[in-house]
Design a protein around this motif. Structure first.
Motif, mmCIF file in Angstrom:
data_model
loop_
_atom_site.group_PDB
_atom_site.id
_atom_site.type_symbol
_atom_site.label_atom_id
_atom_site.label_comp_id
_atom_site.label_asym_id
_atom_site.label_seq_id
_atom_site.Cartn_x
_atom_site.Cartn_y
_atom_site.Cartn_z
ATOM 1 N N ASP A 1 4.716 11.768 8.234
ATOM 2 C CA ASP A 1 6.130 12.041 7.965
ATOM 3 C C ASP A 1 6.468 12.066 6.481
ATOM 4 O O ASP A 1 7.613 12.307 6.118
ATOM 5 N N GLY A 2 5.503 11.745 5.607
ATOM 6 C CA GLY A 2 5.758 11.772 4.177
ATOM 7 C C GLY A 2 5.173 10.564 3.463
ATOM 8 O O GLY A 2 4.540 9.695 4.069
ATOM 9 N N GLN B 1 5.751 0.691 8.384
ATOM 10 C CA GLN B 1 5.779 1.774 7.406
ATOM 11 C C GLN B 1 7.208 1.992 6.931
ATOM 12 O O GLN B 1 8.137 1.951 7.726
ATOM 13 N N LYS B 2 7.357 2.243 5.626
ATOM 14 C CA LYS B 2 8.658 2.575 5.037
ATOM 15 C C LYS B 2 8.494 3.863 4.261
ATOM 16 O O LYS B 2 7.684 3.929 3.339
ATOM 17 N N LEU B 3 9.214 4.891 4.651
ATOM 18 C CA LEU B 3 9.135 6.150 3.929
ATOM 19 C C LEU B 3 9.920 6.058 2.633
ATOM 20 O O LEU B 3 10.982 5.447 2.582
ATOM 21 N N LEU B 4 9.386 6.693 1.599
ATOM 22 C CA LEU B 4 10.059 6.737 0.300
ATOM 23 C C LEU B 4 10.905 8.006 0.240
ATOM 24 O O LEU B 4 10.503 9.037 0.736
ATOM 25 N N SER B 5 12.070 7.898 -0.381
ATOM 26 C CA SER B 5 12.933 9.081 -0.468
ATOM 27 C C SER B 5 12.482 10.014 -1.542
ATOM 28 O O SER B 5 11.879 9.714 -2.477
ATOM 29 N N ILE C 1 0.847 -1.179 0.000
ATOM 30 C CA ILE C 1 0.000 0.000 0.000
ATOM 31 C C ILE C 1 0.894 1.244 0.000
ATOM 32 O O ILE C 1 1.773 1.377 0.854
ATOM 33 N N THR C 2 0.654 2.134 -0.938
ATOM 34 C CA THR C 2 1.304 3.435 -0.932
ATOM 35 C C THR C 2 0.373 4.396 -0.217
ATOM 36 O O THR C 2 -0.827 4.437 -0.506
#
Length: 121
Positions: free
Chosen positions: A89-90, A117-121, A83-84
């Motif tokens: 935090d972004g 959750q994994k934030l995308l750069s 899931i995007t």
């Protein structure tokens, strides 16, 4: 390969989710459907509670569920998705396991296991 009616309704649900169409999304669920955390608490009962929760999610501009794998066993459909989302935090992703129980052509119960959750750069 034949698509079962259970798989078809879950695919309709996923398509409506990605289109952010609350009316079509709710149409795949029974009026008294329940949503749970996996092995845990119920967080939504019925269309009214589900609508309120999904409208918040649908407000995220980058919301999208990518189906990575699907298992179908009779009236049970298990989707593994990436899931995007738009987190505070972004923009980022999380993995989700979605387990749907379909009866009479509608999702009656859904349970969700949510990954980190994994934030995308």
């Amino acid at each position: 390969m034949t698509i079962s009616s259970a798989e078809a309704v879950v695919q309709q649900q996923l398509d409506a989710y990605n289109a952010k169409n609350v009316t079509e999304w709710l149409a795949t669920y029974a009026p008294t459907a329940e949503q749970f955390t996996l092995h845990g608490e119920r967080f939504a009962f019925g269309h009214e509670e589900m609508r309120a929760r999904i409208l918040v999610r649908f407000s995220e501009p980058d919301l999208y569920a990518e189906l990575l794998h699907r298992i179908v066993m009779g009236n049970i459909v298990i989707d593994y998705e990436r899931i995007t989302r738009n987190f505070p935090d972004g923009r980022g992703t999380l993995e989700m396991m979605c387990i749907y129980e379909v009866t009479n052509g509608l999702i009656q119960k859904a349970s969700f296991a949510i990954g980190a959750q994994k934030l995308l750069s």
